[in-house]
Motif scaffolding. Structure first.
Motif, PDB file in Angstrom:
ATOM      1  N   LEU A  94      96.147  27.043 -17.326  1.00 52.14           N
ATOM      2  CA  LEU A  94      97.366  27.741 -16.953  1.00 52.14           C
ATOM      3  C   LEU A  94      98.360  26.726 -16.402  1.00 52.14           C
TER       4      LEU A  94
ATOM      5  N   GLN B  82     102.351  29.490 -13.553  1.00 50.28           N
ATOM      6  CA  GLN B  82     101.482  30.655 -13.697  1.00 50.28           C
ATOM      7  C   GLN B  82     100.492  30.748 -12.540  1.00 50.28           C
TER       8      GLN B  82
ATOM      9  N   GLU C 196     102.969  38.175 -15.803  1.00 49.48           N
ATOM     10  CA  GLU C 196     102.280  37.509 -16.906  1.00 49.48           C
ATOM     11  C   GLU C 196     101.291  38.472 -17.554  1.00 49.48           C
TER      12      GLU C 196
ATOM     13  N   LEU D 195      97.972  38.647 -19.368  1.00 49.90           N
ATOM     14  CA  LEU D 195      96.802  37.793 -19.526  1.00 49.90           C
ATOM     15  C   LEU D 195      95.614  38.595 -20.034  1.00 49.90           C
TER      16      LEU D 195
ATOM     17  N   ALA E  43      97.217  33.165 -22.757  1.00 50.23           N
ATOM     18  CA  ALA E  43      97.770  34.459 -22.379  1.00 50.23           C
ATOM     19  C   ALA E  43      97.219  35.591 -23.230  1.00 50.23           C
TER      20      ALA E  43
ATOM     21  N   ASN F 271     102.370  30.704 -25.122  1.00 50.96           N
ATOM     22  CA  ASN F 271     100.920  30.921 -25.209  1.00 50.96           C
ATOM     23  C   ASN F 271     100.290  29.747 -25.950  1.00 50.96           C
TER      24      ASN F 271
END
Length: 274
Positions: free
Chosen positions: A28, A32, A153, A155, A216, A259
């Motif tokens: 990450l 993030q 975000e 995820l 992601a 991503n």
């Protein structure tokens, strides 16, 4: 080592453990990681979790002979009906190799069962390069995926459970009226039974069974035809874009949302995480 419940004024040190662990073991970006630590482990968030009877929080205090901080590891779990879920587990990199992760996992699992859980599962962020192999050490198997929203975000978490458990796994709630397939494949639609996405007037066919992991969300191979004989490129399941490039070492990256490919391998596993 001593395992105990944290106090609200220890939130800052918990964040430091989370930040150092994520920086070492997660694919990450720094932004993030900062967003997730602030969102999930800010002062108010930790205080709310301590007050929540359904949430379990444990920390490990550093023992004799360990210099520095008094907190070396942290685990968070939650009781959902018949399920207990271990959803966060972090060990400060400076204190790995001492069995802290194993003690935290086993203590959290036992506590959740004592509180009424019939089954225990573990969720691991797809971007966690070491956590997957860690939970597999306990005989757990990857039984499903879950998309979560943290600090804006989107995820993906892998859900691990005992292979012989034949009950529905707990899932995150979706917004009312949101379709599961639409959530998993944004900007895509079903055409004559085929999952497709359109790019500059061209239709690409998404191969659901040809998946690559991402930080992601997953990437999927796309084709020019229904028979999947001519490859078109790759589709990003985080934002729905086809603008996916392949860099060095065959690593994928989405130009629209950032991503990135996050392939897991045995070589990336550091057993000191245990």
């Amino acid at each position: 080592m001593e395992i105990r419940e944290p106090e609200p004024d220890e939130a800052e040190r918990i964040r430091e453990v989370v930040d150092s662990s994520m920086t070492t073991s997660f694919r990450l970006s720094p932004g993030q990681i900062d967003g997730m630590t602030d969102d999930q482990f800010g002062d108010d968030a930790v205080a709310d979790k301590i007050d929540d009877e359904s949430t379990l929080l444990h920390i490990v205090e550093a023992g004799e002979g360990i210099e520095g901080t008094a907190i070396a590891g942290f685990v968070e779990g939650r009781l959902e009906d018949e399920w207990g879920e271990v959803n966060w587990l972090f060990v400060d990199p400076e204190h790995r190799g001492k069995g802290i992760g194993t003690e935290l996992y086993e203590t959290a699992s036992e506590t959740l069962r004592d509180r009424g859980a019939d089954h225990v599962c573990v969720t691991v962020l797809e971007a966690n390069t070491e956590g997957h192999q860690f939970v597999e050490q306990f005989g757990l198997e990857h039984n499903g995926d879950r998309r979560i929203e943290v600090a804006g975000e989107s995820l993906v978490k892998y859900v691990y459970a005992d292979s012989d458990v034949d009950v529905t796994l707990p899932t995150e709630s979706r917004a009312e009226g949101e379709d599961a397939e639409d959530e998993e494949f944004p900007e895509a639609e079903t055409t004559d039974g085929h999952l497709t996405v359109t790019d500059d007037g061209e239709t690409a066919y998404i191969a659901r069974d040809e998946e690559e992991s991402g930080t992601a969300a997953s990437f999927f191979v796309t084709y020019e035809d229904e028979e999947h004989s001519e490859q078109y490129g790759f589709y990003c399941a985080n934002c729905g874009s086809l603008d996916v490039s392949m860099a060095e070492m065959d690593r994928l990256e989405c130009s629209d949302c950032g991503n990135e490919h996050a392939e897991r391998s045995e070589e990336s596993y550091d057993d000191s995480y245990l």
